[in-house]
Structure formats: structure tokens, C-alpha cells
Scaffold this motif. Structure first.
Motif, PDB file in Angstrom:
ATOM      1  N   LEU A 128       0.854  -1.192   0.000  1.00  0.00           N
ATOM      2  CA  LEU A 128       0.000   0.000   0.000  1.00  0.00           C
ATOM      3  C   LEU A 128       0.886   1.238   0.000  1.00  0.00           C
ATOM      4  CD1 LEU A 128      -3.131   0.684   2.145  1.00  0.00           C
ATOM      5  CD2 LEU A 128      -1.190   2.228   2.392  1.00  0.00           C
ATOM      6  N   ALA A 129       0.415   2.301  -0.608  1.00  0.00           N
ATOM      7  CA  ALA A 129       1.143   3.571  -0.617  1.00  0.00           C
ATOM      8  C   ALA A 129       0.281   4.656   0.021  1.00  0.00           C
ATOM      9  CB  ALA A 129       1.514   3.974  -2.037  1.00  0.00           C
ATOM     10  N   VAL A 130       0.872   5.351   0.985  1.00  0.00           N
ATOM     11  CA  VAL A 130       0.257   6.573   1.506  1.00  0.00           C
ATOM     12  C   VAL A 130       0.919   7.721   0.758  1.00  0.00           C
ATOM     13  CG1 VAL A 130      -0.142   8.029   3.507  1.00  0.00           C
ATOM     14  CG2 VAL A 130      -0.139   5.539   3.762  1.00  0.00           C
ATOM     15  N   ILE A 131       0.191   8.316  -0.172  1.00  0.00           N
ATOM     16  CA  ILE A 131       0.725   9.387  -1.007  1.00  0.00           C
ATOM     17  C   ILE A 131       0.262  10.715  -0.421  1.00  0.00           C
ATOM     18  CG2 ILE A 131       0.727  10.405  -3.302  1.00  0.00           C
ATOM     19  CD1 ILE A 131       0.345   7.606  -4.434  1.00  0.00           C
ATOM     20  N   LEU A 132       1.252  11.495   0.029  1.00  0.00           N
ATOM     21  CA  LEU A 132       0.925  12.765   0.665  1.00  0.00           C
ATOM     22  C   LEU A 132       0.892  13.899  -0.351  1.00  0.00           C
ATOM     23  CD1 LEU A 132       2.333  11.009   3.085  1.00  0.00           C
ATOM     24  CD2 LEU A 132       2.151  13.193   4.271  1.00  0.00           C
ATOM     25  N   VAL A 133      -0.023  14.830  -0.124  1.00  0.00           N
ATOM     26  CA  VAL A 133      -0.151  16.031  -0.939  1.00  0.00           C
ATOM     27  C   VAL A 133      -0.280  17.216   0.011  1.00  0.00           C
ATOM     28  CG1 VAL A 133      -1.552  17.255  -2.627  1.00  0.00           C
ATOM     29  CG2 VAL A 133      -1.272  14.788  -2.826  1.00  0.00           C
ATOM     30  N   ASP A 134       0.480  18.249  -0.232  1.00  0.00           N
ATOM     31  CA  ASP A 134       0.338  19.494   0.528  1.00  0.00           C
ATOM     32  C   ASP A 134      -0.962  20.162   0.068  1.00  0.00           C
ATOM     33  OD1 ASP A 134       0.474  22.186   1.419  1.00  0.00           O
ATOM     34  OD2 ASP A 134       2.658  22.091   1.494  1.00  0.00           O
ATOM     35  N   ALA A 135      -1.871  20.365   1.001  1.00  0.00           N
ATOM     36  CA  ALA A 135      -3.185  20.914   0.648  1.00  0.00           C
ATOM     37  C   ALA A 135      -3.080  22.267  -0.038  1.00  0.00           C
ATOM     38  CB  ALA A 135      -4.046  21.027   1.901  1.00  0.00           C
ATOM     39  N   ARG A 136      -2.002  23.022   0.229  1.00  0.00           N
ATOM     40  CA  ARG A 136      -1.842  24.342  -0.387  1.00  0.00           C
ATOM     41  C   ARG A 136      -1.362  24.249  -1.829  1.00  0.00           C
ATOM     42  NH1 ARG A 136       2.558  26.442   3.535  1.00  0.00           N
ATOM     43  NH2 ARG A 136       3.223  24.322   2.990  1.00  0.00           N
ATOM     44  N   LYS A 137      -0.659  23.158  -2.170  1.00  0.00           N
ATOM     45  CA  LYS A 137      -0.016  23.043  -3.476  1.00  0.00           C
ATOM     46  C   LYS A 137      -0.752  22.120  -4.438  1.00  0.00           C
ATOM     47  CE  LYS A 137       4.531  23.628  -1.293  1.00  0.00           C
ATOM     48  NZ  LYS A 137       5.845  22.968  -1.042  1.00  0.00           N
ATOM     49  N   GLY A 138      -1.504  21.169  -3.911  1.00  0.00           N
ATOM     50  CA  GLY A 138      -2.198  20.236  -4.786  1.00  0.00           C
ATOM     51  C   GLY A 138      -1.255  19.223  -5.398  1.00  0.00           C
ATOM     52  N   LEU A 139      -1.676  18.600  -6.482  1.00  0.00           N
ATOM     53  CA  LEU A 139      -0.878  17.563  -7.129  1.00  0.00           C
ATOM     54  C   LEU A 139       0.309  18.185  -7.862  1.00  0.00           C
ATOM     55  CD1 LEU A 139      -3.586  15.200  -8.671  1.00  0.00           C
ATOM     56  CD2 LEU A 139      -2.755  15.356  -6.318  1.00  0.00           C
ATOM     57  N   VAL A 158      -4.021   2.665  -2.488  1.00  0.00           N
ATOM     58  CA  VAL A 158      -3.474   3.998  -2.236  1.00  0.00           C
ATOM     59  C   VAL A 158      -4.360   4.731  -1.235  1.00  0.00           C
ATOM     60  CG1 VAL A 158      -3.149   6.284  -3.251  1.00  0.00           C
ATOM     61  CG2 VAL A 158      -2.262   4.277  -4.421  1.00  0.00           C
ATOM     62  N   ILE A 159      -3.705   5.335  -0.244  1.00  0.00           N
ATOM     63  CA  ILE A 159      -4.378   6.307   0.627  1.00  0.00           C
ATOM     64  C   ILE A 159      -3.812   7.681   0.264  1.00  0.00           C
ATOM     65  CG2 ILE A 159      -4.687   7.128   2.985  1.00  0.00           C
ATOM     66  CD1 ILE A 159      -4.482   4.220   3.920  1.00  0.00           C
ATOM     67  N   LEU A 160      -4.654   8.553  -0.224  1.00  0.00           N
ATOM     68  CA  LEU A 160      -4.231   9.902  -0.582  1.00  0.00           C
ATOM     69  C   LEU A 160      -4.401  10.793   0.644  1.00  0.00           C
ATOM     70  CD1 LEU A 160      -3.337  11.852  -2.909  1.00  0.00           C
ATOM     71  CD2 LEU A 160      -5.767  12.424  -3.126  1.00  0.00           C
ATOM     72  N   ALA A 161      -3.303  11.085   1.324  1.00  0.00           N
ATOM     73  CA  ALA A 161      -3.345  11.903   2.534  1.00  0.00           C
ATOM     74  C   ALA A 161      -3.129  13.360   2.158  1.00  0.00           C
ATOM     75  CB  ALA A 161      -2.277  11.432   3.525  1.00  0.00           C
ATOM     76  N   VAL A 162      -4.192  14.138   2.179  1.00  0.00           N
ATOM     77  CA  VAL A 162      -4.110  15.564   1.880  1.00  0.00           C
ATOM     78  C   VAL A 162      -3.670  16.251   3.170  1.00  0.00           C
ATOM     79  CG1 VAL A 162      -5.313  17.602   1.031  1.00  0.00           C
ATOM     80  CG2 VAL A 162      -5.903  15.327   0.138  1.00  0.00           C
ATOM     81  N   ASN A 163      -2.376  16.484   3.295  1.00  0.00           N
ATOM     82  CA  ASN A 163      -1.764  16.955   4.536  1.00  0.00           C
ATOM     83  C   ASN A 163      -1.767  18.493   4.610  1.00  0.00           C
ATOM     84  OD1 ASN A 163      -0.441  16.706   6.988  1.00  0.00           O
ATOM     85  ND2 ASN A 163       1.592  16.688   6.055  1.00  0.00           N
ATOM     86  N   LYS A 164      -1.478  18.984   5.806  1.00  0.00           N
ATOM     87  CA  LYS A 164      -1.430  20.419   6.077  1.00  0.00           C
ATOM     88  C   LYS A 164      -2.773  21.078   5.790  1.00  0.00           C
ATOM     89  CE  LYS A 164       3.522  20.456   5.071  1.00  0.00           C
ATOM     90  NZ  LYS A 164       4.663  21.145   4.444  1.00  0.00           N
ATOM     91  N   ILE A 165      -3.834  20.310   6.025  1.00  0.00           N
ATOM     92  CA  ILE A 165      -5.178  20.841   5.791  1.00  0.00           C
ATOM     93  C   ILE A 165      -5.459  21.993   6.753  1.00  0.00           C
ATOM     94  CG2 ILE A 165      -6.361  19.273   7.373  1.00  0.00           C
ATOM     95  CD1 ILE A 165      -7.583  20.174   3.828  1.00  0.00           C
ATOM     96  N   ASP A 166      -4.732  22.038   7.890  1.00  0.00           N
ATOM     97  CA  ASP A 166      -4.901  23.144   8.837  1.00  0.00           C
ATOM     98  C   ASP A 166      -4.513  24.479   8.219  1.00  0.00           C
ATOM     99  OD1 ASP A 166      -1.747  23.507  10.091  1.00  0.00           O
ATOM    100  OD2 ASP A 166      -2.284  21.612   9.141  1.00  0.00           O
ATOM    101  N   LEU A 167      -3.559  24.450   7.231  1.00  0.00           N
ATOM    102  CA  LEU A 167      -3.101  25.692   6.607  1.00  0.00           C
ATOM    103  C   LEU A 167      -4.093  26.223   5.572  1.00  0.00           C
ATOM    104  CD1 LEU A 167       0.709  24.888   6.223  1.00  0.00           C
ATOM    105  CD2 LEU A 167      -0.463  26.149   8.041  1.00  0.00           C
ATOM    106  N   THR A 168      -5.176  25.470   5.327  1.00  0.00           N
ATOM    107  CA  THR A 168      -6.265  25.959   4.459  1.00  0.00           C
ATOM    108  C   THR A 168      -7.537  26.173   5.276  1.00  0.00           C
ATOM    109  OG1 THR A 168      -7.090  23.746   3.876  1.00  0.00           O
ATOM    110  CG2 THR A 168      -5.282  24.628   2.541  1.00  0.00           C
ATOM    111  N   ASP A 169      -7.352  26.287   6.601  1.00  0.00           N
ATOM    112  CA  ASP A 169      -8.480  26.485   7.513  1.00  0.00           C
ATOM    113  C   ASP A 169      -9.444  25.297   7.431  1.00  0.00           C
ATOM    114  OD1 ASP A 169      -9.812  27.861   9.504  1.00  0.00           O
ATOM    115  OD2 ASP A 169     -11.079  28.968   8.085  1.00  0.00           O
ATOM    116  N   TYR A 170      -8.862  24.095   7.274  1.00  0.00           N
ATOM    117  CA  TYR A 170      -9.607  22.839   7.253  1.00  0.00           C
ATOM    118  C   TYR A 170     -10.704  22.862   6.186  1.00  0.00           C
ATOM    119  CZ  TYR A 170      -7.123  21.992  11.605  1.00  0.00           C
ATOM    120  OH  TYR A 170      -6.145  21.817  12.545  1.00  0.00           O
ATOM    121  N   SER A 171     -10.336  23.325   5.004  1.00  0.00           N
ATOM    122  CA  SER A 171     -11.314  23.553   3.940  1.00  0.00           C
ATOM    123  C   SER A 171     -11.759  22.242   3.275  1.00  0.00           C
ATOM    124  CB  SER A 171     -10.715  24.472   2.873  1.00  0.00           C
ATOM    125  OG  SER A 171     -11.523  24.520   1.731  1.00  0.00           O
TER     126      SER A 171
END
Length: 631
Positions: A128-139, A158-171
């Protein structure tokens, strides 16, 4: 103080641990997406850290001198000094942990493009892959590249972990836009499941428990996903395969064959076939350090003792006799290139299939994949981190399975022959031909017979050096001397063959490699005919000259380095090529904007300019007589 556990409760605990299934997963994605922080936070929040690890984290905060400073969870994973200094992951960091439901091995892989090869290493054994994405930058491109590599290397979840969601005010809108874009992109990658999840590794949102700040998300937190996702493990249900890694013979009364079972299972009395020889025998014992086993299955390292004295060597494969792997020397494969020096079709490399090491080359690039669009495109070579579909050919028959059926017997790595560095990795799609359908045609007249009829010893005189060094002039004089000695010769000259055999080739690095490959095969045919072959070619790359040498039998390749310093060759400039190259009218000209790799140990070293061409030609004849190439 708790009482010490008794022997029975301890045995029960060990049994429960061994009975758990195991999930291997990787974290990947672009740089600074928070992969190491996510793993550290996961271990911290799940109370899976040892006291010394926690103490080290607290000491690091104290050392920084800021009481309010947060713990840097990435320090739990980034262990190299350079990683701690630069706050990036360089190598693959493996961590083992266990929960009440499952055992885990996680590989934290680097996000930097230059370390993509390390990401591929981690992915090669993951489920399995946990693929992280910075919520501010996208893919990003690296997100797509890592996803594509994960797909190629057999990861189906695949688990797509949209990280740093706090920096988008949990949008919720930001999360859903990224999740939608990724699903569209991943549709062509054949993942069995893609599960997006919003997280904040820094603050622990949705890592081990649901976050109140993400009330709009109705899915499970990351740890629950990792514990519950169903990973189909069918290795034991597949045909038996065990690559032989070592012939175990501690004394004359024991001979076994050691390796890790790649798929299937085996018991004493089972029939097995040795591939590629095709000999079939039975297993008499399954030996381990702890004693003989009644059975063994995929993932176990064992030593098999066979009932009959059959020839088995390191690199061979023990297989199910009724479901054997394909046996071929040419394959269709997906290739990931991992080195700064480009991959050139036709160049000789080492290919390692399991424990089997063979020489070979990429014979054709079918297409290169644009990882941003997933579109195939034409290519003449692969640069660092490029991925695509290729054909490859190796020097002997190899037993392989399609990678989709077996990772252990369907994958390979590519090794540079001069530096011994791993430069690429690939997965087999299918054989291009089955070798049992193509045979050498028996011919009554062989090289020995032909050379005896001509009264000479066949060999290749390979003249190499810069343009203008005098190669063709000296080769022509040497051939005339050999002809006067009643020797049967043929001269292949760099300019002449480009009027016919190689008229379709230019002067790029790829074309130069193919030019010498064709000449090498042609020279080999002339040697088989019993002739002395003189080859006059710049042949700037050591790897291609070495490739020609290895096409021939020992003693049949004599390298003649016509050593003219660039200033001398340029001063002569009989064809005006240097002048054009200096003026920018001629591209990829050796010595000006294309390199020349001088021979390191030629049989004959001629210092051009120190003697006349006649004297240098005579020096070649003297060498040939002294070493009994001619009499």
C-alpha cells in the motif's frame, strides 16, 4: 510491581503476535509534503514509541532553547545527519510497529526528484502507498511520478493523505478538489482502491482519531484505514518459485540449495524443476537453522535438499514442474531510469534478475511516459527519472514471470558495467519470444575450419582515436602489409560504413552507440569467416569498445589506441571538421562538444605525431608477430 508473566501467557502472547497479518506500506509524494512528520505523529499518538525515543525528542526541543517549541516528529524517522540538517528525507527509512490488529513495516521514502530511485526501492516490497499532498499546493509532478511508479511496482492500494489541511483552515472544498483531481489522474493506473483522507500531521488531525475540526469528513482516521484495509495475499496460492541464492555445501555429506520462496509452497516429496536446465527431481528435506520443516511457503528462507544429484547453481530457479516460468532472452518491460547519465539503446549493461546476473541491452524504446498527462511519447534515450516501455535483450535465457504475477521473478535492476552503480529498475510484461521456438542452425563449416583453410588466425584490430589522429591511414597501411604477407583481411572504416550499413544513423550519443553495435556484430561475422578484420572508428565510449571485445573470444580483439592530442588532431583537420565544429556548424563532434573516453589498457598504444604513419603501421605488425597473431 506487576508479576512476571508465566511461560504459558508468554507463549500465548508470542502466538498472537505471529498470527497477526502484516502490512508493508510506504509514504511518498513531493518534497516537504510531511511524510516523515506523518509517520512520527502516527507512532507518537498511537503510543508506539519507546521511552528513549520520547526522551530524545524532548532533549532536541530543550537543545533548541524554546520551551514553547513543538516536537519535530520527523526526527523519529530522518536518521541521517544530512537529513536532520536539511530537514529532508534522503534514504529510505524503515520502521516496524504493531497494533492490536496488525503488524506494520513502513518505508518513509524521499520526495526529492534526485532520490526517486530510493522511492522505487521502498515501493518494490510494499502492499500500500500513503501518497501525501500538501493541501496548499495540490498535485505536483513528483506526486504523479510516485503514483505511477507505485502502480508499475505492483502496489494496488493507495491512501491519498491531503496533509497540512490546517493551513487551508480545514477547507472541505480544497480537499474535495484535490481528491477529485487525483481520482481522475489515477484512473489509468489500475489501483484497486484509492482512499482520500484530510490530515494534519503536525497537529494530529485524523491520524489516530477523528478530528472535531474536520466534522465534514465522515471517513475513518488514517490508523483505522491502515488496520482495516484488505490486502489480498495470494503469494502462497501461486505456482512454486524459489530463486537459488546459495549452494549450501558445508561438507561432502550435505548439499542443499538456499533461497527465499518467492511464491507457492513446498513439502518433502513434491516434484520441482530446475530452470533453465529443465531437470526434474523431488524435494527430500526442507532444512532451516531451527530444524527440518514439514512444509514451507512464500516468504520463508529455507534450504531445500533434493532427492537426485542434479546440477543447480546460484541464479537458477526451482519451480513447479507443471507451471513453469517463461524462458526467453528478449522481453517487453517497463523501465525507470535512475541515473544522471542517460540510458542509451544498444549500450551494454548488466541486468540482475533475482540472483542471476547477465549482460544485455535495451534494444528499443517503445515510448516514454509523460507523468503529468500519462501520455506516451517518442524518445531516443531516457534521462534521469524518466519512465517508459522498452524492449530488452540479454545474453542468455532467463526464467521470468510477468511482474503482475510475481514481483520476485518479474523484476530486474540495471547496473552500469564500468561504475557498478544501479542505474535503472524494471518490470517484465511478457517475453518477446520463447527461446524454445528459435534454435541455432547446425552448420558443418565452423570458424576453426574456415581459418585453417585460410591458413591464419582470425581476429579484430580495433583502431580508436580522435578524428584526424591518423587511424584510417595507419589501418590502411597495416592491411597492405598483411595482404603482402598473404593474409586474408577486410577493412571497415567509419566513413565508409555510413554510406551503406549505417547510413540511417547520425552523430548523437544514441546513434554512436548503435553505430558501434552494428559494426561489432559485423566484425564478429567476419571473424567467424576466418578473416582478419581491421576496424577504424572514433568509437568514443569505452562501454561500446568493451561490448565489441566481449562479442569475441579471448585474444580475438586487439585495441589500437592512435593517441593524438587534440591540438595535433585539430591542426591536421584533413576534412575541415574541427573548423566547422568550432564555428558551431557541426554538432556532437568528438573532442569539441562530445567526449572521447581514451582506452585505459589498449593492447597497442601508438603516439601519433612522434613517428611517421609507416613506422606506426610497422609497430602494429611487430606486435602481431610478437604475440603470434600472425607469423
Amino acid at each position: 510491581m506487576k508479576p512476571a508473566p508465566d511461560a504459558q501467557s508468554f507463549a500465548e502472547y508470542i502466538f498472537r503476535q505471529e498470527s497477526k497479518d502484516q502490512l508493508r506500506f510506504i509514504t511518498c509524494g513531493s518534497v516537504d509534503d510531511g511524510k516523515s512528520t506523518l509517520i512520527g505523529r502516527l507512532l507518537y499518538d498511537a503510543a508506539l514509541l519507546y521511552e528513549d525515543q520520547l526522551a530524545a525528542l524532548r532533549q532536541e526541543v530543550a537543545r533548541q532553547g524554546h520551551p514553547s517549541m513543538e516536537i519535530d516528529f520527523a526526527n523519529l524517522v530522518d536518521g541521517l545527519e544530512a537529513e536532520l540538517e536539511q530537514k529532508i528525507t534522503i534514504d529510505v527509512a524503515y520502521r516496524y510497529f504493531s497494533t492490536a490488529k496488525r503488524k506494520f513495516i513502513v518505508a518513509d521514502t524521499p520526495g526529492h526528484e534526485q532520490y526517486t530511485r530510493n522511492m522505487a526501492t521502498g515501493a518494490s516490497t510494499a502492499d500500500l502507498a500513503v501518497i501525501l499532498v500538501d493541501a496548499r499546493k495540490g498535485l505536483l509532478t513528483q506526486t504523479r511520478r510516485h503514483s505511477f511508479i507505485a502502480s508499475l511496482l505492483g502496489i494496488r492500494h493507495v491512501i491519498l493523505a491531503v496533509n497540512k489541511i490546517d493551513l487551508t483552515d480545514y477547507s472541505q472544498e480544497v480537499f474535495e478538489a484535490i481528491a477529485s483531481e487525483y481520482r481522475i489522474f489515477a484512473a489509468a493506473l489500475n489501483f484497486a482502491t484509492v482512499t482520500p483522507i484530510p490530515v494534519s500531521a503536525r497537529f494530529g488531525d485524523n491520524i489516530t482519531r477523528r478530528s472535531d475540526k474536520l466534522a465534514w469528513y465522515d471517513g475513518p482516521p488514517l490508523l483505522d484505514l491502515l488496520q482495516s484495509i484488505e490486502i489480498a495475499s495470494s503469494k502462497r496460492d501461486r505456482p512454486f518459485r524459489m530463486p537459488v541464492q546459495w549452494v549450501n555445501r558445508p561438507h561432502q555429506d550435505f548439499r542443499g540449495f538456499s533461497g527465499t520462496i518467492a511464491s507457492g509452497s513446498v513439502r518433502p516429496g513434491d516434484a520441482v524443476t530446475v530452470v533453465p536446465s529443465g531437470r526434474t527431481t523431488t524435494v527430500s528435506r526442507i532444512v532451516t537453522h531451527d530444524g527440518d520443516l514439514p512444509a514451507a511457503a512464500a516468504g520463508q528462507a529455507v534450504t531445500l535438499v533434493l532427492a537426485d544429484e542434479v546440477d543447480v547453481s546460484r541464479g537458477d530457479l526451482l519451480s513447479s514442474p507443471t507451471e513453469r516460468p517463461a524462458l526467453s532472452d528478449q522481453f517487453s518491460a517497463n523501465l525507470i531510469w535512475m541515473h544522471e547519465a542517460p540510458m542509451i539503446p544498444g549500450r551494454s549493461y548488466l541486468f540482475k534478475f533475482g540472483s542471476k546476473l547477465v549482460t544485455g541491452s535495451i534494444t528499443a524504446i517503445k515510448h516514454r511516459v509523460n507523468v503529468d498527462t500519462m501520455e506516451p511519447g517518442a524518445a531516443r534515450q531516457f534521462e534521469l527519472n524518466e519512465i517508459g516501455l522498452v524492449n530488452l535483450a540479454v545474453g542468455e535465457q532467463i526464467a521470468v514471470d510477468a511482474y503482475k504475477d510475481s514481483r520476485a521473478t518479474g523484476g530486474f535492476i540495471v547496473i552500469d558495467r564500468l561504475s557498478n552503480q544501479t542505474v535503472g529498475a524494471g518490470t517484465i510484461n511478457f517475453p518477446l519470444r520463447r527461446s524454445e521456438n528459435i534454435h541455432w542452425q547446425a552448420i558443418d563449416l565452423d570458424k576453426k575450419t574456415r581459418s585453417q583453410a585460410l591458413g591464419q588466425r582470425p581476429f579484430v584490430l580495433w583502431f580508436t582515436g580522435l578524428s584526424g589522429a591518423g587511424k584510417s591511414t595507419i589501418a590502411n597501411l597495416v592491411e597492405k602489409r598483411l595482404f603482402s604477407m598473404n593474409r586474408h583481411t577486410y577493412l571497415l572504416d567509419g566513413d565508409n560504413v555510413r554510406h551503406g550499413l549505417n547510413h540511417d544513423l547520425g552523430f548523437t550519443e544514441a546513434d554512436r552507440v548503435e553505430n558501434i553495435r552494428r559494426i561489432g556484430e559485423t566484425a564478429k561475422l567476419f571473424v567467424d569467416a576466418g578473416l582478419i578484420v581491421l576496424c577504424s572508428f572514433i568509437s568514443p565510449y569505452r562501454s561500446e569498445r568493451r561490448m565489441v571485445r566481449e562479442l569475441l573470444e579471448p585474444g580475438e580483439f586487439v585495441e589500437v589506441f592512435v593517441d593524438a592530442p587534440l591540438e595535433i588532431a585539430e591542426r591536421r583537420d584533413p576534412k575541415g571538421l574541427y573548423r566547422k565544429a568550432r564555428a558551431g556548424e557541426l554538432q556532437n563532434f568528438t573532442g569539441i562538444d562530445s567526449p572521447y573516453e581514451a582506452p585505459q589498457a589498449p593492447e597497442i598504444h601508438l603516439a601519433a605525431g612522434s613517428r611517421t604513419p609507416d613506422e606506426l603501421a610497422q609497430a602494429v605488425i611487430d606486435y602481431l608477430r610478437e604475440h603470434r597473431h600472425v607469423s
